[in-house]
Design a protein around this motif. Structure first.
Motif, PDB file in Angstrom:
ATOM      1  N   ARG A  62       0.743  -1.203  -0.029  1.00 10.15           N
ATOM      2  CA  ARG A  62      -0.048  -0.115   0.079  1.00 10.15           C
ATOM      3  C   ARG A  62       0.742   1.290   0.030  1.00 10.15           C
ATOM      4  O   ARG A  62       1.891   1.153   0.665  1.00 10.15           O
ATOM      5  N   ASP A  95      -3.403  -1.124  -4.628  1.00  5.53           N
ATOM      6  CA  ASP A  95      -3.689   0.031  -4.035  1.00  5.53           C
ATOM      7  C   ASP A  95      -2.907   1.190  -5.104  1.00  5.53           C
ATOM      8  O   ASP A  95      -1.563   0.944  -5.111  1.00  5.53           O
ATOM      9  N   GLU A 105     -11.730  -0.222  -3.236  1.00  2.00           N
ATOM     10  CA  GLU A 105     -10.599  -0.445  -3.966  1.00  2.00           C
ATOM     11  C   GLU A 105     -10.391   0.004  -5.208  1.00  2.00           C
ATOM     12  O   GLU A 105      -9.259   0.257  -5.858  1.00  2.00           O
TER      13      GLU A 105
END
Length: 268
Positions: free
Chosen positions: A83, A106, A131
């Protein structure tokens, strides 16, 4: 055919990079397990395929390549993207074709620049609203050949989307799939002619033959009627003589629910 078209588009973009920006290519089949650390900071196009890269981390890209626009990482073994990756780039195109990703990566750090994402031929089973709903500039999305059965309403979540590839996605065709019948003229969707894996009654039905009303009347999450019990039990029988009736009881558990069937058979 789909691989060829995708590769052709990427190669064209990379050729543009050779003319208008710095291009970096890893050596194919060189056994690389991570992104090289000796890339020129002014790189615009990064091309590393056919290697053994398994993880993408923040330290691979963040605040290193301010002119980076395209990343091609197809045919590796990538299972995860940390991420917060790609911070400080101007990433427009990223290609993870034929890797081992199980979740949608991400891309929040490049939400204002990213226009094309290829995740075809991975292992993604689900995409949640959170998402993907921040990718308002996303125009082209390739999801073909993933074990997805449901998709969020991408036409609302990604308003700039003009190309969506869903080849070999075995859809659960039901109420939540009806948005695929309401595609705007500005969006081109490529999917199988017969995309429904469930319900089984529509396995051989062309998508064009299904109506919005048919989908709206089909609840989601219902088991198929064509099932083979994994735990088959005979409840009881009687009259085991010719020309008399036998009652057989089968039970199974499907998706957390108990399902039962009873057959009445005549012995000949």
């Amino acid at each position: 055919m789909e691989i060829g078209r995708l590769m052709w588009m990427t190669v064209c973009l990379l050729n543009i990079g050779q003319t208008f920006g710095l291009y970096f290519s890893c050596l194919n089949h060189s056994g690389l397990t991570s992104i090289p650390g000796d890339i020129d900071p002014s790189v615009s196009y990064l091309y590393c395929k056919y290697n053994e890269i398994s993880t993408i981390t923040r330290s691979d890209f963040n605040d290193k390549y301010p002119e980076l626009e395209t990343v091609f990482l197809g045919w590796n073994k990538i299972t995860s993207v940390e991420r917060g990756c790609f911070k400080g780039t101007v990433l427009k195109l990223i290609n993870f074709y034929d890797n081992q990703l199980t979740i949608f990566p991400d891309f929040y750090e490049v939400k204002n620049t990213l226009t094309m994402v290829s995740l075809a031929q991975n292992r993604i089973t689900k995409i949640s609203i959170n998402e993907i709903n921040y990718l308002t500039k996303l125009a082209k999305l390739y999801l073909s050949n993933n074990p997805l059965v449901q998709l969020p309403e991408l036409t609302n979540l990604c308003p700039s989307l003009d190309l969506l590839y869903l080849i070999d996605i075995e859809l659960e065709c039901c109420q939540s799939t009806v948005w695929l019948k309401r595609i705007p003229d500005t969006l081109y969707v490529r999917m199988n002619e017969q995309p429904c894996s469930t319900p089984s009654k529509w396995n051989q039905t062309n998508w064009n033959d299904l109506t919005e009303d048919m989908l709206l009347q089909q609840p989601c999450g219902m088991p198929s009627l064509d099932w083979t019990p994994s735990d088959m039990r005979i409840g009881w029988t009687f009259a085991a003589e010719p020309d008399q009736e036998v009652v057989v009881f089968f039970s199974d558990v499907i998706r957390g629910h108990a399902w039962h069937r009873v057959w009445r058979l005549s012995l000949l």
